[in-house]
Write an enzyme that holds these catalytic residues in place. Structure first.
Site, PDB file in Angstrom:
ATOM      1  N   GLU A 141     -17.388  12.953  22.540  1.00 31.34           N
ATOM      2  CA  GLU A 141     -16.407  13.739  22.276  1.00 31.34           C
ATOM      3  C   GLU A 141     -15.971  13.508  20.830  1.00 31.34           C
ATOM      4  O   GLU A 141     -14.970  14.002  20.198  1.00 31.34           O
ATOM      5  CB  GLU A 141     -15.283  13.485  23.169  1.00 31.34           C
ATOM      6  CG  GLU A 141     -15.635  14.078  24.485  1.00 31.34           C
ATOM      7  CD  GLU A 141     -14.391  13.923  25.480  1.00 31.34           C
ATOM      8  OE1 GLU A 141     -13.332  13.508  25.317  1.00 31.34           O
ATOM      9  OE2 GLU A 141     -14.778  14.374  26.832  1.00 31.34           O
ATOM     10  N   GLU A 193       0.680  -1.206   0.209  1.00 27.02           N
ATOM     11  CA  GLU A 193       0.093   0.142  -0.016  1.00 27.02           C
ATOM     12  C   GLU A 193       0.874   1.128  -0.055  1.00 27.02           C
ATOM     13  O   GLU A 193       0.286   2.584   0.463  1.00 27.02           O
ATOM     14  CB  GLU A 193      -0.985   0.018   1.217  1.00 27.02           C
ATOM     15  CG  GLU A 193      -1.829  -1.102   1.389  1.00 27.02           C
ATOM     16  CD  GLU A 193      -3.005  -1.414   0.038  1.00 27.02           C
ATOM     17  OE1 GLU A 193      -2.833  -0.586  -0.755  1.00 27.02           O
ATOM     18  OE2 GLU A 193      -3.670  -2.202   0.177  1.00 27.02           O
ATOM     19  N   HIS A 220     -13.224  -2.743   3.570  1.00 27.80           N
ATOM     20  CA  HIS A 220     -11.736  -3.067   3.831  1.00 27.80           C
ATOM     21  C   HIS A 220     -11.062  -2.656   5.138  1.00 27.80           C
ATOM     22  O   HIS A 220     -10.733  -3.415   5.906  1.00 27.80           O
ATOM     23  CB  HIS A 220     -10.966  -2.557   2.702  1.00 27.80           C
ATOM     24  CG  HIS A 220      -9.489  -2.955   2.685  1.00 27.80           C
ATOM     25  ND1 HIS A 220      -8.992  -3.113   1.625  1.00 27.80           N
ATOM     26  CD2 HIS A 220      -8.799  -2.781   3.815  1.00 27.80           C
ATOM     27  CE1 HIS A 220      -7.523  -3.393   1.988  1.00 27.80           C
ATOM     28  NE2 HIS A 220      -7.476  -3.285   3.343  1.00 27.80           N
ATOM     29  N   HIS A 251      -2.836   2.533   8.373  1.00 26.90           N
ATOM     30  CA  HIS A 251      -4.051   1.656   7.724  1.00 26.90           C
ATOM     31  C   HIS A 251      -4.250   0.480   8.565  1.00 26.90           C
ATOM     32  O   HIS A 251      -3.356  -0.206   9.272  1.00 26.90           O
ATOM     33  CB  HIS A 251      -3.590   1.459   6.324  1.00 26.90           C
ATOM     34  CG  HIS A 251      -4.712   0.443   5.827  1.00 26.90           C
ATOM     35  ND1 HIS A 251      -5.980   0.643   5.650  1.00 26.90           N
ATOM     36  CD2 HIS A 251      -4.392  -0.963   5.390  1.00 26.90           C
ATOM     37  CE1 HIS A 251      -6.482  -0.595   5.327  1.00 26.90           C
ATOM     38  NE2 HIS A 251      -5.652  -1.546   4.986  1.00 26.90           N
TER      39      HIS A 251
HETATM   40  O1  2HA Z   1      -2.164  -6.597   3.562  1.00 21.38           O
HETATM   41  O2  2HA Z   1      -3.937  -4.373   4.867  1.00 21.38           O
HETATM   42  O3  2HA Z   1      -4.547  -3.242   2.528  1.00 21.38           O
HETATM   43  C1  2HA Z   1      -2.119  -5.343   4.199  1.00 21.38           C
HETATM   44  C2  2HA Z   1      -3.243  -4.676   3.996  1.00 21.38           C
HETATM   45  C3  2HA Z   1      -3.583  -4.424   2.619  1.00 21.38           C
HETATM   46 ZN    ZN Z   2      -6.125  -3.351   4.159  1.00 20.66          ZN
END
Ligand code: 2HA
Ligand code: ZN
Length: 271
Positions: free
Chosen positions: A169, A116, A210, A139
Site C-alpha cells: 500500500e 527547527e 538525520h 519532524h
Molecule cells: O532536537 O530533532 O532537528 C530536535 C531535533 C532537531
Molecule cells: Zn531532528
C-alpha cells in the site's frame, strides 16, 4: 474560558507525541511538531488579546501573519509532554511584522519554540501554497528510515522506489513519493528553505542521516505518512542483507495506484 488541557487539539498532541516516543522516533529532545490551530477554536480556551511574551523568530513569515500554532518547545522531551504540556508546548501567533511570535500560552518555564521553527513555518507556507488544508508539520528520527539512509543512495527516485517496493500500500499512501535532502546543518534558515522547496512537491522529506519531515491536514495524516515510510524502511532493513527472491513489480505498483485512483509520480517507476 474552557480548560485548555482538555481541548481536543491538546489531547491529540499529547497522544501523538507519546506514541512517537513509544515508537522510538523521538529519543531525548529529538523531534518537533507544529500544528496550525483555528482562531475561533483557540478563542474558546484563551484570551487572544493576552500576549505573554514576544519572541523573535529569526526570519520573515509574512504569509503566516495572524496564524496560530501549537508548537513543541526547544530542548523538551516528547516523553514528558503529556505530563506537563504547559511547560513543554506553546501556542504562538505570528505577529503583524511577520518576524515575531506572540506567546499566548505555554513555555511556562521560560522556554521557547523548537530550534527547527524555520523549517516548520517555511514548510507550512510551502504546503499551504499547494494544499490550503494543510495544518501539521512533524519532524522525528525514525530508526529504520535513518538506518536506510546509511546503506541506500540518497536519491529521491531510487529511495521512493525502494520504499514503494516494501509494502503493497506504500504507493497509495504516499503516491507523491519522498523528497530527499543531503546531510545539512539543522536548526538553520538554510535547511528550512531547502525543506520548504521540497515541500512544494512532497509531503515527506528525508533529512539525510538525520530524520524525516511529514506534513498533513491533521496530526494523524502526518503521523500515518511517517509511520508508513518507517514500516517500509523496516522491511527494507530486515531484508537488505538477504537474497531477494520476490518483489512487487513496477506494473503491479502502477495497477495499485490506478486502483486507488491516486496521482502518483509516474517518473519514479521504471515503465
Ligand atoms: O532536537 O530533532 O532537528 C530536535 C531535533 C532537531
Ligand atoms: Zn531532528
Amino acid at each position: 474560558m474552557n480548560y485548555i488541557y482538555n481541548a481536543p487539539f491538546m489531547e491529540e498532541m499529547k497522544k501523538t507525541t507519546a506514541n512517537m516516543y513509544r515508537l522510538g522516533w523521538d529519543e531525548r529532545n529529538g523531534g518537533n511538531i507544529s500544528f496550525m490551530l483555528d482562531e475561533k477554536t483557540v478563542s474558546v480556551y484563551l484570551d487572544l488579546n493576552n500576549v505573554i511574551r514576544r519572541i523573535p523568530i529569526g526570519f520573515e513569515a509574512k504569509p503566516l501573519v495572524g496564524k496560530i500554532f501549537l508548537v513543541t518547545g526547544t530542548g523538551e522531551y516528547f516523553k514528558n509532554i503529556s505530563d506537563d504540556p504547559e511547560s513543554k508546548l506553546g501556542i504562538i501567533r505570528i505577529a503583524e511584522d511577520g518576524c515575531t511570535a506572540e506567546l499566548l500560552w505555554g513555555y511556562k518555564d521560560g522556554g521557547k519554540f523548537t530550534s527547527e521553527l524555520p523549517a516548520h513555518l517555511m514548510s507550512h507556507m510551502a504546503r499551504l501554497s499547494v494544499d490550503p488544508e494543510n495544518r501539521v508539520v512533524m519532524h522525528c528520527h525514525p530508526t529504520y528510515t535513518l538506518a536506510m539512509n546509511y546503506i541506500h543512495e540518497l536519491d529521491e527516485k531510487k529511495f521512493t522506489h525502494s520504499l514503494w517496493e516494501m509494502c503493497t500500500e506504500c504507493i497509495a499512501v504516499f503516491p507523491d513519493g519522498v523528497g530527499v535532502l543531503p546531510w545539512m546543518l539543522c536548526g538553520t534558515n538554510s535547511i528550512g528553505e531547502a525543506t520548504a522547496e521540497k515541500m512544494k512537491e512532497f509531503r515527506l522529506v528525508i533529512w539525510g542521516m538525520h530524520g524525516i519531515y511529514g506534513a498533513g491536514k491533521n496530526l494523524d495524516e502526518a503521523f500515518g505518512l511517517i509511520e508508513t515510510v518507517e514500516k517500509a524502511a523496516q522491511i527494507y532493513m530486515l531484508t537488505a542483507h538477504l537474497p531477494r527472491i520476490n518483489t512487487i513489480k513496477d506494473e503491479e505498483m502502477k495497477a495499485l495506484a490506478e486502483h486507488f485512483k491516486v496521482n502518483y509520480r509516474k517518473d519514479f517507476l521504471n515503465l
